[in-house]
Design an enzyme around this catalytic site. Structure first.
Site, PDB file in Angstrom:
ATOM      1  N   GLU A 171      85.290  38.830 -40.921  1.00 26.08           N
ATOM      2  CA  GLU A 171      83.931  38.338 -41.173  1.00 26.08           C
ATOM      3  C   GLU A 171      83.802  37.850 -42.614  1.00 26.08           C
ATOM      4  O   GLU A 171      83.122  36.857 -42.888  1.00 26.08           O
ATOM      5  CB  GLU A 171      82.905  39.436 -40.847  1.00 26.08           C
ATOM      6  CG  GLU A 171      82.743  39.579 -39.338  1.00 26.08           C
ATOM      7  CD  GLU A 171      82.305  40.959 -38.879  1.00 26.08           C
ATOM      8  OE1 GLU A 171      81.841  41.764 -39.691  1.00 26.08           O
ATOM      9  OE2 GLU A 171      82.450  41.219 -37.664  1.00 26.08           O
ATOM     10  N   ASN A 228      83.829  51.072 -39.374  1.00 30.83           N
ATOM     11  CA  ASN A 228      83.276  49.983 -40.181  1.00 30.83           C
ATOM     12  C   ASN A 228      81.850  49.737 -39.689  1.00 30.83           C
ATOM     13  O   ASN A 228      81.650  49.137 -38.635  1.00 30.83           O
ATOM     14  CB  ASN A 228      84.135  48.715 -40.004  1.00 30.83           C
ATOM     15  CG  ASN A 228      83.536  47.521 -40.724  1.00 30.83           C
ATOM     16  OD1 ASN A 228      82.613  47.673 -41.537  1.00 30.83           O
ATOM     17  ND2 ASN A 228      84.038  46.334 -40.433  1.00 30.83           N
ATOM     18  N   LYS A 245      79.619  47.897 -40.997  1.00 32.49           N
ATOM     19  CA  LYS A 245      79.117  46.547 -41.334  1.00 32.49           C
ATOM     20  C   LYS A 245      77.698  46.657 -41.916  1.00 32.49           C
ATOM     21  O   LYS A 245      77.441  47.558 -42.703  1.00 32.49           O
ATOM     22  CB  LYS A 245      79.167  45.653 -40.097  1.00 32.49           C
ATOM     23  CG  LYS A 245      80.520  45.701 -39.393  1.00 32.49           C
ATOM     24  CD  LYS A 245      80.676  44.684 -38.330  1.00 32.49           C
ATOM     25  CE  LYS A 245      82.002  44.894 -37.640  1.00 32.49           C
ATOM     26  NZ  LYS A 245      82.348  43.850 -36.704  1.00 32.49           N
ATOM     27  N   HIS A 296      88.462  41.545 -44.276  1.00 32.44           N
ATOM     28  CA  HIS A 296      87.915  41.576 -42.916  1.00 32.44           C
ATOM     29  C   HIS A 296      87.638  40.146 -42.463  1.00 32.44           C
ATOM     30  O   HIS A 296      87.223  39.303 -43.254  1.00 32.44           O
ATOM     31  CB  HIS A 296      86.637  42.416 -42.876  1.00 32.44           C
ATOM     32  CG  HIS A 296      86.176  42.694 -41.485  1.00 32.44           C
ATOM     33  ND1 HIS A 296      85.471  41.766 -40.743  1.00 32.44           N
ATOM     34  CD2 HIS A 296      86.350  43.769 -40.684  1.00 32.44           C
ATOM     35  CE1 HIS A 296      85.223  42.277 -39.551  1.00 32.44           C
ATOM     36  NE2 HIS A 296      85.755  43.486 -39.487  1.00 32.44           N
ATOM     37  N   GLU A 322      93.414  43.109 -36.472  1.00 33.69           N
ATOM     38  CA  GLU A 322      92.141  42.875 -35.806  1.00 33.69           C
ATOM     39  C   GLU A 322      92.093  41.435 -35.289  1.00 33.69           C
ATOM     40  O   GLU A 322      91.683  40.514 -36.029  1.00 33.69           O
ATOM     41  CB  GLU A 322      90.981  43.095 -36.782  1.00 33.69           C
ATOM     42  CG  GLU A 322      90.905  44.501 -37.325  1.00 33.69           C
ATOM     43  CD  GLU A 322      89.469  44.882 -37.659  1.00 33.69           C
ATOM     44  OE1 GLU A 322      88.978  45.846 -37.055  1.00 33.69           O
ATOM     45  OE2 GLU A 322      88.842  44.202 -38.479  1.00 33.69           O
ATOM     46  N   SER A 375      86.891  45.786 -30.601  1.00 35.70           N
ATOM     47  CA  SER A 375      86.287  46.359 -29.397  1.00 35.70           C
ATOM     48  C   SER A 375      86.996  47.628 -28.924  1.00 35.70           C
ATOM     49  O   SER A 375      87.067  47.894 -27.716  1.00 35.70           O
ATOM     50  CB  SER A 375      86.209  45.316 -28.268  1.00 35.70           C
ATOM     51  OG  SER A 375      85.423  44.211 -28.675  1.00 35.70           O
ATOM     52  N   GLY A 424      83.923  42.599 -31.765  1.00 39.22           N
ATOM     53  CA  GLY A 424      82.528  42.532 -31.331  1.00 39.22           C
ATOM     54  C   GLY A 424      82.309  41.782 -30.029  1.00 39.22           C
ATOM     55  O   GLY A 424      81.169  41.470 -29.677  1.00 39.22           O
TER      56      GLY A 424
HETATM   57  C1  PEP Z   1      85.569  45.377 -36.911  1.00 36.52           C
HETATM   58  O1  PEP Z   1      84.756  44.496 -37.176  1.00 36.52           O
HETATM   59  O2  PEP Z   1      86.287  45.856 -37.795  1.00 36.52           O
HETATM   60  C2  PEP Z   1      85.641  45.845 -35.532  1.00 36.52           C
HETATM   61  C3  PEP Z   1      86.723  46.421 -35.140  1.00 36.52           C
HETATM   62  O3  PEP Z   1      84.530  45.602 -34.762  1.00 36.52           O
HETATM   63  P1  PEP Z   1      84.338  45.991 -33.216  1.00 36.52           P
HETATM   64  O4  PEP Z   1      84.930  47.347 -32.990  1.00 36.52           O
HETATM   65  O5  PEP Z   1      82.851  45.980 -33.031  1.00 36.52           O
HETATM   66  O6  PEP Z   1      85.018  44.952 -32.407  1.00 36.52           O
END
Ligand code: PEP
Length: 279
Positions: free
Chosen positions: A123, A37, A39, A121, A190, A235, A196
């Site tokens: 976000e 992803n 983003k 997601h 998630e 992460s 993040g």
């Molecule tokens: C995400 O936003 O889908 C995600 C997994 O981000 P990150 O790996 O940066 O935590």
């Protein structure tokens, strides 16, 4: 494209058999995914460079989800590379077309080579106020159009600390899957507190939560729940990927930050391409 038709037919056959045989235990043959992803990151040149440096594997389905503006060039770069890499959008509108400035329809996504789309997601739940009802509409639109939805669910830190994780996940799952009888989607667990932040969930915690998620999926879909790949996201990186891969209910990862560097993302693909995980 051929891979996705094959997967579609396999899933369809499983759905039909699952319905016919009811509670009979079917041998699970879930697909393993490593999904990026991006983003709101990368330019055209950076996208070209990424696809020059990325590898692929027959053992794991690799999917890249760039921002909407980069989808078509990404599709061309993938074609040029000849690698079996899937393409996905990061969002989709719930209607076919119309006066929705800035939005992208399922047909538009498919037109530029997408087979997948991320829906719900955290976000978007946070910044665009997407709730479970809207997520459900988008999932239905994606399925109707032939896109595979990658449905994201996860609890916030406050909800985790208040011991509400299961309650939150269950509500999100029942909401996202209202009136849906298909198992042709991917689920991404998630935890919002892990996205993040560098504070990834331990593999043990992720495994425990994935097992819970599958139990809720069974309430909704019956035996077909066994077909659904559940990915961990938050992460995930090249250092912790092997721990997730070792867990029986973790069928891959959805990767944000660590997917931007082709070498790092490649290392994650290689972890999931190695050997059998699920016993
Ligand atoms: C995400 O936003 O889908 C995600 C997994 O981000 P990150 O790996 O940066 O935590």
């Amino acid at each position: 494209m051929e891979q996705s038709i094959e997967r579609y037919i396999k899933n369809l056959v499983r759905d039909v058999i699952g319905q016919t045989l009811g509670e009979l235990q079917l041998q699970s043959d879930r697909q393993t995914y490593v999904i990026a992803n991006w983003k709101m990151n990368k330019t055209l040149n950076e996208t070209a460079e990424f696809f020059q440096n990325i590898s692929s594997s027959q053992d794991v389905s690799v999917v890249i989800c760039p921002p909407a503006q980069l989808l078509y060039p990404a599709h061309l770069f993938i074609k040029q590379s000849g690698k079996p890499i899937g393409l996905g959008g990061q969002n989709v509108h719930w209607t076919d077309k119309g006066a929705f400035t800035g939005e992208t329809s399922a047909r538009m996504l498919m037109d530029v080579g997408c087979e997948y789309v991320i829906i719900g997601h955290s976000e978007r739940r946070q910044y665009s106020f997407e709730d479970d009802e809207l997520v459900n509409k988008k999932v239905k639109q994606a399925l109707k159009s032939g896109l595979t939805p990658i449905i994201c669910i996860g609890e916030t830190l406050g909800q985790k600390n208040a011991m509400q994780t299961e309650q939150v996940l269950s509500k999100q799952l029942f909401g996202a899957l209202t009136d849906i009888d298909s198992s042709q989607f991917i689920l991404a667990y998630e935890p919002v507190w892990a996205i993040g932040t560098g504070q990834s969930a331990t593999a043990e915690l992720a495994q425990e939560t994935h097992a819970y998620i599958r139990s809720v999926l069974k309430q909704i879909l019956g035996q077909k729940a066994e077909n659904v790949s559940i990915l961990y996201g938050g992460s995930a990186n090249e250092n912790n990927a092997a721990e997730y891969h070792a867990m029986p209910d973790i069928d891959g990862v959805l990767v944000g930050g660590a997917s931007l560097d082709a070498k790092v993302f490649d290392a994650i693909i290689n972890v999931f391409a190695k050997g059998e995980q699920n016993s």
